[in-house]
Design a protein around this motif. Sequence first.
Motif, PDB file in Angstrom:
ATOM      1  N   ARG A   8      -7.724   3.076  -2.651  1.00  0.00           N
ATOM      2  CA  ARG A   8      -8.167   3.246  -1.212  1.00  0.00           C
ATOM      3  C   ARG A   8      -8.316   4.733  -1.323  1.00  0.00           C
ATOM      4  O   ARG A   8      -7.479   5.353  -1.265  1.00  0.00           O
ATOM      5  CB  ARG A   8      -7.328   2.650  -0.285  1.00  0.00           C
ATOM      6  CG  ARG A   8      -6.777   1.260  -0.262  1.00  0.00           C
ATOM      7  CD  ARG A   8      -8.027   0.302   0.056  1.00  0.00           C
ATOM      8  NE  ARG A   8      -7.759  -0.933   0.080  1.00  0.00           N
ATOM      9  CZ  ARG A   8      -7.646  -1.834  -0.913  1.00  0.00           C
ATOM     10  NH1 ARG A   8      -7.975  -1.476  -2.012  1.00  0.00           N
ATOM     11  NH2 ARG A   8      -7.253  -3.139  -0.799  1.00  0.00           N
ATOM     12  N   ASN A  46      -2.640   0.388  -4.229  1.00  0.00           N
ATOM     13  CA  ASN A  46      -2.462  -0.944  -3.719  1.00  0.00           C
ATOM     14  C   ASN A  46      -2.333  -1.785  -4.824  1.00  0.00           C
ATOM     15  O   ASN A  46      -2.909  -2.075  -5.901  1.00  0.00           O
ATOM     16  CB  ASN A  46      -3.812  -1.585  -3.024  1.00  0.00           C
ATOM     17  CG  ASN A  46      -3.940  -2.812  -2.233  1.00  0.00           C
ATOM     18  OD1 ASN A  46      -2.874  -3.010  -1.822  1.00  0.00           O
ATOM     19  ND2 ASN A  46      -4.811  -3.451  -2.764  1.00  0.00           N
ATOM     20  N   ARG A 104       0.941  -1.057  -0.118  1.00  0.00           N
ATOM     21  CA  ARG A 104       0.038  -0.079  -0.096  1.00  0.00           C
ATOM     22  C   ARG A 104       0.906   1.299  -0.125  1.00  0.00           C
ATOM     23  O   ARG A 104       1.644   1.432   0.737  1.00  0.00           O
ATOM     24  CB  ARG A 104      -0.937   0.116   1.228  1.00  0.00           C
ATOM     25  CG  ARG A 104      -1.729  -1.173   1.299  1.00  0.00           C
ATOM     26  CD  ARG A 104      -2.103  -1.351   2.882  1.00  0.00           C
ATOM     27  NE  ARG A 104      -2.845  -2.660   3.123  1.00  0.00           N
ATOM     28  CZ  ARG A 104      -3.362  -3.119   4.274  1.00  0.00           C
ATOM     29  NH1 ARG A 104      -3.096  -2.274   5.258  1.00  0.00           N
ATOM     30  NH2 ARG A 104      -4.212  -4.333   4.343  1.00  0.00           N
ATOM     31  N   GLN A 148     -10.097  -1.824   4.961  1.00  0.00           N
ATOM     32  CA  GLN A 148      -9.022  -2.678   4.225  1.00  0.00           C
ATOM     33  C   GLN A 148      -9.698  -4.237   4.041  1.00  0.00           C
ATOM     34  O   GLN A 148     -10.173  -4.585   4.878  1.00  0.00           O
ATOM     35  CB  GLN A 148      -7.694  -2.704   4.950  1.00  0.00           C
ATOM     36  CG  GLN A 148      -7.079  -1.198   5.175  1.00  0.00           C
ATOM     37  CD  GLN A 148      -6.385  -0.926   3.732  1.00  0.00           C
ATOM     38  OE1 GLN A 148      -6.589  -1.586   2.689  1.00  0.00           O
ATOM     39  NE2 GLN A 148      -5.786   0.141   3.620  1.00  0.00           N
ATOM     40  N   GLN A 176      -4.943   5.997  -1.451  1.00  0.00           N
ATOM     41  CA  GLN A 176      -3.770   5.129  -1.294  1.00  0.00           C
ATOM     42  C   GLN A 176      -3.842   4.070  -2.563  1.00  0.00           C
ATOM     43  O   GLN A 176      -4.988   3.633  -2.953  1.00  0.00           O
ATOM     44  CB  GLN A 176      -3.833   4.128  -0.019  1.00  0.00           C
ATOM     45  CG  GLN A 176      -2.715   3.663   0.322  1.00  0.00           C
ATOM     46  CD  GLN A 176      -2.841   2.839   1.861  1.00  0.00           C
ATOM     47  OE1 GLN A 176      -3.940   2.137   1.792  1.00  0.00           O
ATOM     48  NE2 GLN A 176      -2.152   3.376   2.731  1.00  0.00           N
ATOM     49  N   ARG A 235     -12.570   0.911  -0.785  1.00  0.00           N
ATOM     50  CA  ARG A 235     -11.647   0.221  -1.683  1.00  0.00           C
ATOM     51  C   ARG A 235     -12.338  -0.392  -2.784  1.00  0.00           C
ATOM     52  O   ARG A 235     -13.484  -0.930  -2.883  1.00  0.00           O
ATOM     53  CB  ARG A 235     -10.981  -0.937  -0.691  1.00  0.00           C
ATOM     54  CG  ARG A 235     -11.964  -1.936  -0.198  1.00  0.00           C
ATOM     55  CD  ARG A 235     -11.110  -3.134   0.597  1.00  0.00           C
ATOM     56  NE  ARG A 235     -12.148  -3.958   1.308  1.00  0.00           N
ATOM     57  CZ  ARG A 235     -12.656  -4.939   1.105  1.00  0.00           C
ATOM     58  NH1 ARG A 235     -12.611  -5.390  -0.306  1.00  0.00           N
ATOM     59  NH2 ARG A 235     -13.522  -5.719   1.879  1.00  0.00           N
TER      60      ARG A 235
END
Length: 419
Positions: free
Chosen positions: A384, A351, A337, A417, A349, A396
């Motif tokens: 995210r 991922n 992340r 998450q 964010q 997400r």
Amino acid sequence: MNFHRILYIVFFITCISFGQDKVISEIHIQGNNKTKIASILKLTTIKQGNALDSLQIEKDIKRLKRLPSIAHAYYQVNTKEEGYEVVYGIEENFTIIPSVNVYTTNNDEFAFRLGLYEFNLMGRNITLGAIYQNDIYSSYGANLRAPFLFGKNLGIALNYSNLTTQEPVFLENGTADYKYNNTSYEILGLYQFNLQNRIELGINYFNEEYTYKTGATADGVPLDFDVNKLLYKLIHEYDNLDYDYQYVSGFKSVFNMQYVISTEDILPDFIIGWNDFLYYKRIGKKGNWASRLRLGLATNDDSPFAPFAVDNNLNIRGVGNTIDRGTGVIVLNTEYRHTIYEKDWFVLQSNVFVDGGSWRNPGGDFGDFGESQNFRIYPGVGLRFMHKRIFNAIFRIDYGHGITENATNGFVFGIGQYF
């Protein structure tokens, strides 16, 4: 003589006074609006009149940051004439949170779950919530969790669910689709030994109903049945995680053991247990590496209703909704992340992940874990969108693409998450 005796007494008292450590004279909580001060103090270890212990304070801060009601916590120590003033600063989360989970695959499967939870009911770190799910059929449930109801270490949880889905049952001559309903009532006792270790122990009474819809049939596999079951549950959690807003570091282990008693021979009694090992590491200033390893085994009955499922929303992103079952499981989820953008309360964010796993066939042996047809490997990417001061406010989006045989691909949407 009296004068010398008085000087000696004064000197002795003075030496004792200088030899003693200053103690904590005041404890203050600041920054909390909704969370009750008494609820915060209940969870702290320092006490007025005790000697100052920085290790105890650090443990208190670590514990407070794990609470759903608290986004961040810090402390200050001020020296006063009468001792030390300790101030615990709190940045609260907004804790009335909707939850959304949506998952699709390239064969047009679509399911979603909606929920609404209050994670700090009455300012006492009590969780109360309800969910609605649509996965071909409608389902609903409600949960109450009060981990500190009877003090710093002892609490209770109550859960109710009425879950209805279409479940594939895998037979030697093909796959059958059953309408599956599970109605359950659960009560758990919660006990926390210390900052790292806690257990849950309880009982679940539930009813399972299977109704054949379409597909293959087989001798000995009923088309319709209704069975009541009793489930005894034990959960042990070791938690040594440290939180800094969206960043997590440390190790966590969750062990779950269940013993299920059935009233029907077609679904025999069985034991199931699994352990999740989670490891998080900060990478530089903006990176976070996260991994989860799940190892699980169940009584190895040769039954098409095996307990471990291969599923989008549980273990392999992009694989589909319950595409296989087994009596043993090995799954590794690992992801990197990276914070792309952060300003005030908002975080974006990225991922990059790989989900992989293998299952033991019902009635099979440990060699099944090495069979290629039981392997699933799904790399993928995601985003995210986070709010730093709303508990679990992480929206997400993940896209997983299979690279093993008979693979699919698809999106998984959710709140929080993946692990």
